[in-house]
Write a protein that holds these residues in place. Structure first.
Motif, PDB file in Angstrom:
ATOM      1  N   PHE A 138       0.517  -5.333  25.734  1.00  0.00           N
ATOM      2  CA  PHE A 138       0.292  -3.957  26.199  1.00  0.00           C
ATOM      3  C   PHE A 138       0.698  -2.982  25.096  1.00  0.00           C
ATOM      4  CE2 PHE A 138       0.946  -5.912  30.551  1.00  0.00           C
ATOM      5  CZ  PHE A 138      -0.408  -6.064  30.746  1.00  0.00           C
ATOM      6  N   ILE A 139       1.777  -3.337  24.391  1.00  0.00           N
ATOM      7  CA  ILE A 139       2.172  -2.543  23.217  1.00  0.00           C
ATOM      8  C   ILE A 139       1.023  -2.512  22.210  1.00  0.00           C
ATOM      9  CG2 ILE A 139       3.596  -2.740  21.116  1.00  0.00           C
ATOM     10  CD1 ILE A 139       5.110  -1.532  23.265  1.00  0.00           C
ATOM     11  N   CYS A 179       2.106  -6.079  36.256  1.00  0.00           N
ATOM     12  CA  CYS A 179       3.393  -5.528  35.814  1.00  0.00           C
ATOM     13  C   CYS A 179       3.925  -4.619  36.904  1.00  0.00           C
ATOM     14  CB  CYS A 179       3.207  -4.730  34.517  1.00  0.00           C
ATOM     15  SG  CYS A 179       4.600  -3.645  34.171  1.00  0.00           S
ATOM     16  N   ASN A 180       5.154  -4.870  37.338  1.00  0.00           N
ATOM     17  CA  ASN A 180       5.733  -3.991  38.359  1.00  0.00           C
ATOM     18  C   ASN A 180       6.853  -3.125  37.780  1.00  0.00           C
ATOM     19  OD1 ASN A 180       7.742  -5.880  38.170  1.00  0.00           O
ATOM     20  ND2 ASN A 180       7.904  -6.291  40.351  1.00  0.00           N
ATOM     21  N   ILE A 181       6.682  -2.789  36.508  1.00  0.00           N
ATOM     22  CA  ILE A 181       7.506  -1.783  35.812  1.00  0.00           C
ATOM     23  C   ILE A 181       9.007  -1.949  36.022  1.00  0.00           C
ATOM     24  CG2 ILE A 181       5.799   0.024  35.467  1.00  0.00           C
ATOM     25  CD1 ILE A 181       6.416   1.131  38.161  1.00  0.00           C
ATOM     26  N   THR A 182       9.459  -3.185  36.037  1.00  0.00           N
ATOM     27  CA  THR A 182      10.880  -3.441  36.229  1.00  0.00           C
ATOM     28  C   THR A 182      11.660  -3.398  34.907  1.00  0.00           C
ATOM     29  OG1 THR A 182      10.037  -5.667  36.554  1.00  0.00           O
ATOM     30  CG2 THR A 182      10.995  -4.599  38.443  1.00  0.00           C
ATOM     31  N   LYS A 183      10.966  -3.165  33.811  1.00  0.00           N
ATOM     32  CA  LYS A 183      11.585  -2.787  32.536  1.00  0.00           C
ATOM     33  C   LYS A 183      12.458  -3.826  31.837  1.00  0.00           C
ATOM     34  CE  LYS A 183      11.383   2.103  33.496  1.00  0.00           C
ATOM     35  NZ  LYS A 183      11.983   3.401  33.450  1.00  0.00           N
ATOM     36  N   CYS A 184      12.358  -5.089  32.212  1.00  0.00           N
ATOM     37  CA  CYS A 184      13.149  -6.095  31.498  1.00  0.00           C
ATOM     38  C   CYS A 184      12.686  -6.207  30.049  1.00  0.00           C
ATOM     39  CB  CYS A 184      13.032  -7.446  32.187  1.00  0.00           C
ATOM     40  SG  CYS A 184      13.765  -7.442  33.826  1.00  0.00           S
ATOM     41  N   CYS A 185      11.384  -6.023  29.826  1.00  0.00           N
ATOM     42  CA  CYS A 185      10.854  -6.105  28.463  1.00  0.00           C
ATOM     43  C   CYS A 185      11.518  -5.053  27.591  1.00  0.00           C
ATOM     44  CB  CYS A 185       9.335  -5.940  28.464  1.00  0.00           C
ATOM     45  SG  CYS A 185       8.723  -4.535  29.413  1.00  0.00           S
ATOM     46  N   THR A 186      11.610  -3.836  28.105  1.00  0.00           N
ATOM     47  CA  THR A 186      12.227  -2.759  27.336  1.00  0.00           C
ATOM     48  C   THR A 186      13.678  -3.100  27.011  1.00  0.00           C
ATOM     49  OG1 THR A 186      10.828  -1.221  28.543  1.00  0.00           O
ATOM     50  CG2 THR A 186      12.673  -0.273  27.341  1.00  0.00           C
ATOM     51  N   LYS A 187      14.361  -3.702  27.983  1.00  0.00           N
ATOM     52  CA  LYS A 187      15.783  -3.991  27.775  1.00  0.00           C
ATOM     53  C   LYS A 187      16.021  -5.012  26.676  1.00  0.00           C
ATOM     54  CE  LYS A 187      17.577  -2.661  32.175  1.00  0.00           C
ATOM     55  NZ  LYS A 187      17.302  -3.139  33.518  1.00  0.00           N
ATOM     56  N   VAL A 188      15.135  -5.980  26.511  1.00  0.00           N
ATOM     57  CA  VAL A 188      15.420  -7.022  25.514  1.00  0.00           C
ATOM     58  C   VAL A 188      14.830  -6.732  24.136  1.00  0.00           C
ATOM     59  CG1 VAL A 188      15.588  -8.816  27.284  1.00  0.00           C
ATOM     60  CG2 VAL A 188      13.422  -8.485  26.060  1.00  0.00           C
ATOM     61  N   PRO A 225      14.324  -6.093  20.579  1.00  0.00           N
ATOM     62  CA  PRO A 225      15.287  -5.848  19.500  1.00  0.00           C
ATOM     63  C   PRO A 225      14.899  -4.646  18.648  1.00  0.00           C
ATOM     64  CG  PRO A 225      13.927  -7.745  18.987  1.00  0.00           C
ATOM     65  CD  PRO A 225      13.572  -7.336  20.377  1.00  0.00           C
ATOM     66  N   GLU A 226      13.653  -4.217  18.721  1.00  0.00           N
ATOM     67  CA  GLU A 226      13.224  -3.039  17.974  1.00  0.00           C
ATOM     68  C   GLU A 226      13.368  -1.765  18.800  1.00  0.00           C
ATOM     69  OE1 GLU A 226      12.076  -2.468  14.731  1.00  0.00           O
ATOM     70  OE2 GLU A 226      13.016  -4.411  14.398  1.00  0.00           O
ATOM     71  N   HIS A 227      13.901  -1.906  19.986  1.00  0.00           N
ATOM     72  CA  HIS A 227      14.116  -0.764  20.891  1.00  0.00           C
ATOM     73  C   HIS A 227      12.846   0.027  21.144  1.00  0.00           C
ATOM     74  CE1 HIS A 227      18.306  -1.736  20.606  1.00  0.00           C
ATOM     75  NE2 HIS A 227      18.222  -1.687  19.303  1.00  0.00           N
ATOM     76  N   ILE A 228      11.750  -0.664  21.287  1.00  0.00           N
ATOM     77  CA  ILE A 228      10.502   0.004  21.651  1.00  0.00           C
ATOM     78  C   ILE A 228      10.567   0.280  23.151  1.00  0.00           C
ATOM     79  CG2 ILE A 228       7.984  -0.194  21.701  1.00  0.00           C
ATOM     80  CD1 ILE A 228       8.246  -2.245  19.415  1.00  0.00           C
ATOM     81  N   THR A 229      10.221   1.508  23.537  1.00  0.00           N
ATOM     82  CA  THR A 229      10.277   1.865  24.962  1.00  0.00           C
ATOM     83  C   THR A 229       8.997   1.349  25.616  1.00  0.00           C
ATOM     84  OG1 THR A 229      11.238   3.866  24.068  1.00  0.00           O
ATOM     85  CG2 THR A 229      11.047   3.761  26.434  1.00  0.00           C
ATOM     86  N   ILE A 230       8.923   0.051  25.753  1.00  0.00           N
ATOM     87  CA  ILE A 230       7.668  -0.608  26.135  1.00  0.00           C
ATOM     88  C   ILE A 230       7.120  -0.071  27.452  1.00  0.00           C
ATOM     89  CG2 ILE A 230       6.565  -2.842  26.607  1.00  0.00           C
ATOM     90  CD1 ILE A 230       8.833  -4.161  25.025  1.00  0.00           C
ATOM     91  N   THR A 231       7.956  -0.054  28.478  1.00  0.00           N
ATOM     92  CA  THR A 231       7.461   0.306  29.809  1.00  0.00           C
ATOM     93  C   THR A 231       7.091   1.786  29.900  1.00  0.00           C
ATOM     94  OG1 THR A 231       9.092  -1.305  30.567  1.00  0.00           O
ATOM     95  CG2 THR A 231       7.870  -0.116  32.254  1.00  0.00           C
ATOM     96  N   ASP A 232       8.002   2.651  29.476  1.00  0.00           N
ATOM     97  CA  ASP A 232       7.773   4.086  29.659  1.00  0.00           C
ATOM     98  C   ASP A 232       6.722   4.649  28.714  1.00  0.00           C
ATOM     99  OD1 ASP A 232       9.595   4.130  31.647  1.00  0.00           O
ATOM    100  OD2 ASP A 232      11.200   5.091  30.511  1.00  0.00           O
ATOM    101  N   ASN A 233       6.685   4.156  27.483  1.00  0.00           N
ATOM    102  CA  ASN A 233       5.783   4.771  26.506  1.00  0.00           C
ATOM    103  C   ASN A 233       4.461   4.043  26.327  1.00  0.00           C
ATOM    104  OD1 ASN A 233       7.550   6.819  26.100  1.00  0.00           O
ATOM    105  ND2 ASN A 233       8.316   6.105  24.137  1.00  0.00           N
ATOM    106  N   ILE A 291       3.282   0.935  28.722  1.00  0.00           N
ATOM    107  CA  ILE A 291       2.677   0.374  29.931  1.00  0.00           C
ATOM    108  C   ILE A 291       2.332   1.463  30.952  1.00  0.00           C
ATOM    109  CG2 ILE A 291       3.012  -1.187  31.882  1.00  0.00           C
ATOM    110  CD1 ILE A 291       4.675  -2.963  30.074  1.00  0.00           C
ATOM    111  N   ILE A 292       3.284   2.347  31.243  1.00  0.00           N
ATOM    112  CA  ILE A 292       3.003   3.368  32.262  1.00  0.00           C
ATOM    113  C   ILE A 292       1.875   4.312  31.816  1.00  0.00           C
ATOM    114  CG2 ILE A 292       3.978   5.280  33.602  1.00  0.00           C
ATOM    115  CD1 ILE A 292       6.602   3.699  33.736  1.00  0.00           C
ATOM    116  N   PRO A 293       1.906   4.823  30.574  1.00  0.00           N
ATOM    117  CA  PRO A 293       0.752   5.632  30.147  1.00  0.00           C
ATOM    118  C   PRO A 293      -0.576   4.880  30.235  1.00  0.00           C
ATOM    119  CG  PRO A 293       2.578   5.988  28.652  1.00  0.00           C
ATOM    120  CD  PRO A 293       2.995   4.876  29.570  1.00  0.00           C
TER     121      PRO A 293
END
Ligand code: SF4
Ligand code: SF4
Ligand code: FES
Ligand code: FES
Lengths: 252, 280
Positions: A175-176, A204-213, A215-223, A225-227
């Motif tokens: 998705f990134i 994807c149910n936007i539970t944000k585990c991807c964002t949490k892990v 290592p590059e601190h990409i805001t995967i879910t908010d920036n 997946i959700i858009p």
């Protein structure tokens, strides 16, 4: 250099047909990371322990594993941030086929990536074949380009990890990647149908585990997946935007 | 073009509800969400059904509970609050449904929060265990359908609740303004500030921070376009919403707590349990 203290590591040994956790004790000194400890174990007591690594700098994305149950890069996990009074578990990633010990086969990700529609830039703006872009417009996708393809986000995502939807769900990493193409100011391709029906972003149910892990601190879910989900809503679900499109032919 | 499948024989042994190799306290956060949201749901449901003490007119004050705003009709048997848009309670209201004005409107802000991207992620974890925590096994392995099919595909209606929620912001701001006017001797209104006024003023500010940081709004004001730098106003709006969006979780909790607290404060004043203090 501080003093060395003995720490026990509980490392997965085995392959797809089976295996078990095995304990190794090694001396830890100040500044060591988990990957150092694994190398030391290889040198001292288990020369056949398989592990993958390349850069030892958090940039190649090779050394992904699960340290005390958390998906992390072994080379970026400092020993002084983990509790060593109890054995430290190191498992291979759970979401990809195991080759041996800590090494998994992540090639599924490359197959998935190949299927995503390629970058298709608009016609060059200038006679010399170059384009003009504003920094403010490319900024958004630059965050996504930091991805090192460690696949830790894929590993933790419950849709793949728990529900094993590999044939249908492309996972946060892709998705990134899709967002990076789809939101690019020069790109003219339309990937929304693919996102909805082939990559199945709806899982994807936007539970944000991807964002949490990540290592590059990409805001995967908010920036990313959700858009993308919002763009899919525009295209397929929202009756109002669909109505507007009738009056605005040819507009994407 | 389907994606390739993978075979994970190593997984079979490790899958199961709450199974994890994590040794940390991963359950604290979902547990707090469960307790926090659970408490709010219980309180707000009770407060919505009672249908009394939603307006405090003690000592000339004019405080209306946000759970009851906009007030379409005054509840039967309750002294007219002066806020009712359409006057007295309708006679056609079926007797078997509790006669509470909150029930007419609370579905809108309720639906807004229910479909909010932040809350969705949070309650899927805490209430539904999908997943209970990151890298922790859940109970739904075979039947999982995510937001891809009914019923959860309806979450995509979030933007429509956003449109309503923006309207509510104006109404609640008006209520805060009304709370600055106290009725004195002979019915004359004069400007004043009570503790209740402050409580009612903070409410739309926190709700504003929450609503205006909504992901759907972010999409609407600019996120849907790849290029917005050529439109200065749009770029600014997108940056503002993105800025609020970064703290969306914090705004969500602060505004949730405060809207419940505002109702409680008005309720306690109206029922005479506590006395509102007039500051000037
Ligand atoms: S937010 Fe979506 S993609 Fe990321 S881990 Fe959760 S379910 Fe997977
Ligand atoms: S998005 Fe982050 S976690 Fe996922 S593969 Fe890229 S760097 Fe790794
Ligand atoms: S070895 Fe390259 S990221 Fe760890
Ligand atoms: S995403 Fe939370 S309010 Fe819209």
């Amino acid at each position: 250099m501080g003093e060395s203290r003995d720490v026990t590591f509980r490392v997965w040994r085995g392959d797809a047909s089976g295996g078990a956790l095995k304990d190794y004790t090694t001396g830890i000194t100040t500044g060591m990371v988990v990957l150092d400890a694994v190398h030391q174990i290889q040198a001292e007591s288990a020369p056949d322990l398989a592990c993958r690594w390349n850069c030892k700098a958090g940039k190649c994305g090779s050394c992904s594993a699960e340290i005390n149950g958390k998906p992390r890069l072994m080379c970026m996990t400092r020993m002084d941030e983990i509790d060593t009074s109890v054995p430290v578990t190191i498992l291979p990633m759970q979401t990809f086929p195991l080759i041996r010990d800590l090494v998994t086969d992540v090639s599924w990700n490359y197959e998935v990536k190949k299927r995503i529609k390629k970058f298709r830039p608009r016609k060059p703006d200038n006679a010399d074949g170059s384009w003009n872009m504003a920094q403010a417009d490319v900024e958004r996708v630059q965050e996504f380009r930091k991805c090192i393809e460690c696949f830790l986000c894929q590993d933790v995502c419950h849709v793949l990890r728990e529900h094993e939807r590999h044939p249908e769900f492309s996972g946060p990493r892709h998705f990134i990647y899709t967002a990076q193409l789809e939101m690019h100011p020069l790109d003219t391709e339309d990937r929304l149908g693919q996102l909805k029906d082939e990559q199945n972003i709806g899982y994807c149910n936007i539970t944000k585990c991807c964002t949490k892990v990540c290592p590059e601190h990409i805001t995967i879910t908010d920036n990313a997946i959700i858009p993308l989900k919002e763009r899919v809503v525009d295209e397929f679900y929202d009756p109002m935007t669909r109505l507007f499109r009738i009056f605005k032919p040819g507009k994407k | 073009m389907a994606q390739p499948d993978v075979h994970l024989p190593q997984r079979r042994a490790g899958v199961g509800f709450l199974k994890t190799a994590r040794g940390d306290t991963w359950y604290i956060q979902p547990l707090l969400v469960l307790l926090g949201l659970g408490a709010f749901i219980v309180y707000s449901t009770w407060a919505a059904f009672v249908g009394v003490d939603y307006h405090c007119g003690v000592n000339g004050a004019n405080y209306l509970s946000p759970f009851y705003s906009p007030l379409l009709f005054d509840a039967p048997g309750v002294e007219p609050s002066g806020h009712a848009w359409f006057g007295a309670w309708p006679s056609w209201w079926p007797a078997f449904i509790p006669a509470s004005p909150a029930l007419l409107i609370l579905w809108a802000p309720g639906g807004f929060r229910f479909t909010c991207y932040y809350y969705r992620g949070a309650y899927y974890k805490s209430f539904w265990g999908a997943p209970p925590g990151c890298a922790v096994g859940g109970p739904h392995t075979k039947r999982y359908r995510g937001e891809r099919r009914l019923p959860l595909i309806l979450q995509n209606a979030h933007r429509y609740f956003l449109y309503l929620a923006i309207g509510f912001l104006f109404i609640l701001a008006y209520d805060a303004f009304s709370a600055m006017w106290f009725v004195g001797e002979g019915g004359a209104k004069s400007f004043g500030i009570g503790i209740g006024t402050l409580v009612l003023v903070v409410n739309p500010i926190l709700l504003g921070g929450y609503t205006l940081g909504c992901h759907s709004l972010r999409h609407l004001v600019g996120g849907k376009k790849d290029c917005i730098s050529d439109n200065g106003a749009q770029k600014k709006a997108y940056d503002c919403v993105s800025c609020l969006n970064r703290g969306h979780m914090r705004w969500a909790w602060a505004s949730l707590f405060w809207v419940g607290f505002t109702d409680l404060y008005v309720r306690l004043c109206a029922s005479g349990v506590i006395n509102d203090v007039r500051i000037f």
